[in-house]
Design an enzyme around this catalytic site. Sequence first.
Site, PDB file in Angstrom:
ATOM      1  N   SER A 169       4.982  -4.711  -5.811  1.00 54.88           N
ATOM      2  CA  SER A 169       3.622  -5.114  -6.147  1.00 54.88           C
ATOM      3  C   SER A 169       3.480  -6.639  -6.075  1.00 54.88           C
ATOM      4  O   SER A 169       3.730  -7.223  -5.023  1.00 54.88           O
ATOM      5  CB  SER A 169       3.243  -4.573  -7.527  1.00 54.88           C
ATOM      6  N   ASP A 265      -2.429   3.531  -1.552  1.00 50.17           N
ATOM      7  CA  ASP A 265      -1.909   2.831  -2.722  1.00 50.17           C
ATOM      8  C   ASP A 265      -2.945   2.899  -3.834  1.00 50.17           C
ATOM      9  O   ASP A 265      -4.037   2.343  -3.719  1.00 50.17           O
ATOM     10  CB  ASP A 265      -1.630   1.377  -2.328  1.00 50.17           C
ATOM     11  N   HIS A 332       2.145   3.823  -6.047  1.00 51.05           N
ATOM     12  CA  HIS A 332       2.167   2.361  -5.884  1.00 51.05           C
ATOM     13  C   HIS A 332       3.592   1.952  -5.519  1.00 51.05           C
ATOM     14  O   HIS A 332       4.011   2.174  -4.390  1.00 51.05           O
ATOM     15  CB  HIS A 332       1.661   1.679  -7.147  1.00 51.05           C
TER      16      HIS A 332
END
Length: 390
Positions: A169, A265, A332
């Site tokens: 991330s 995502d 994610h």
Amino acid sequence: MYFSLISLFLRLLYISQQVMLHSSINNCQSWLLTVCLDGSLPGYHFQKGFGSGSNNWLLHIEGGGWCNSIETCEIRKRTALGSSKYMDPLIPFDGILSHQSSQNPDFYNWNIVKMRYCDGASLAGHPESEFKNGTKLFFRGQLIWEAIMSELLSLGLSKAKQALLTGCSAGGLATLIHCDDFRAHLPKDATVKCLADAGFFLDEPDILGNRTMSNFYHDVVQLQGVAKSLHKNCITEMEPSKCIFPQQIIKNIRTPLFIVNPAYDFWQIQHVLVPAGSDPDGYWRRCRLSIQKCDSTQIENLQGFRSSLLKAVGKLQHDKEGGMFINSCFVHCQTWMAETWHSSNSPRINNKTIAESVGDWYFNRKVTKEIDCPYPCNPTCYHMDFTQPS
């Protein structure tokens, strides 16, 4: 499963001692000024390598979003994402961080480091942007990166035979920003590569046509002086905040790069494509929380978002040293969890897990550019569903 890791706070003390003993006064002062948003010392967790992996290193940068204003940074500094005062001294090492060969077949015996994330700007902020009007916020992300790298180099990273920088991330974005600098610090004959997991954030308009993510990144870059950490070729050609988007960053990266990213995502769907303010009537409410709750019109929008991602990573498709694993899952980060990295139930493309695909790329066993078919074609996908009670 929890591993016996070096205590964060003892490690922080050791960092300061190392600098005072081996650095000049100026460098010592720089180290002592290397702090999180709240002024506390940064840190990392370390698992020593063994056997054939003793001279190999894997560095993982923690994720956790960004703060784009004084108000949001003030909130952040009272959490583990802005202060080491709130960090757990011991954390689990799973997925790509695991020392179990069954869970992490190619990197299990390497020296493994998890860098904690406490600056709110993907380790790219600069102190020149700090406010001097009584606001007690420290924008030192770049210094944190440099300080921890210096520490690790003194512990053996400088003699690495093989090394991999990775992150999830916001940590995946930090991986892209610092990839070539990581390569520059290591021996010329070492194999050095980078892996960004769920860090390929898109410069796309939301469903109302507003450039929500672009405006957000503009504020982050302005607030924390991030432009100084971005590539000069880019910031001379366009607005610096555009240069923090991965689509621009990869144009200048020389180090071999692998992208792991879901085509759907959930973080980007919830914050880039359909941020909360863009859906006042709640039409997207259930779809934002579970792709399985989306209607045909919403799925059509998501397929367009997927197409934008594939276009944005296009450069890597033609890069012989680059690799990718773009699956059709509503998830994610996928590399630091055993369930999605490498297990009997992990997502697969062409019958290969993410771990197997990354290993094939890193060790040059096979060219690895895996792009999944569109949702809902892949039955192995791990889909998050936020409509279910926890």
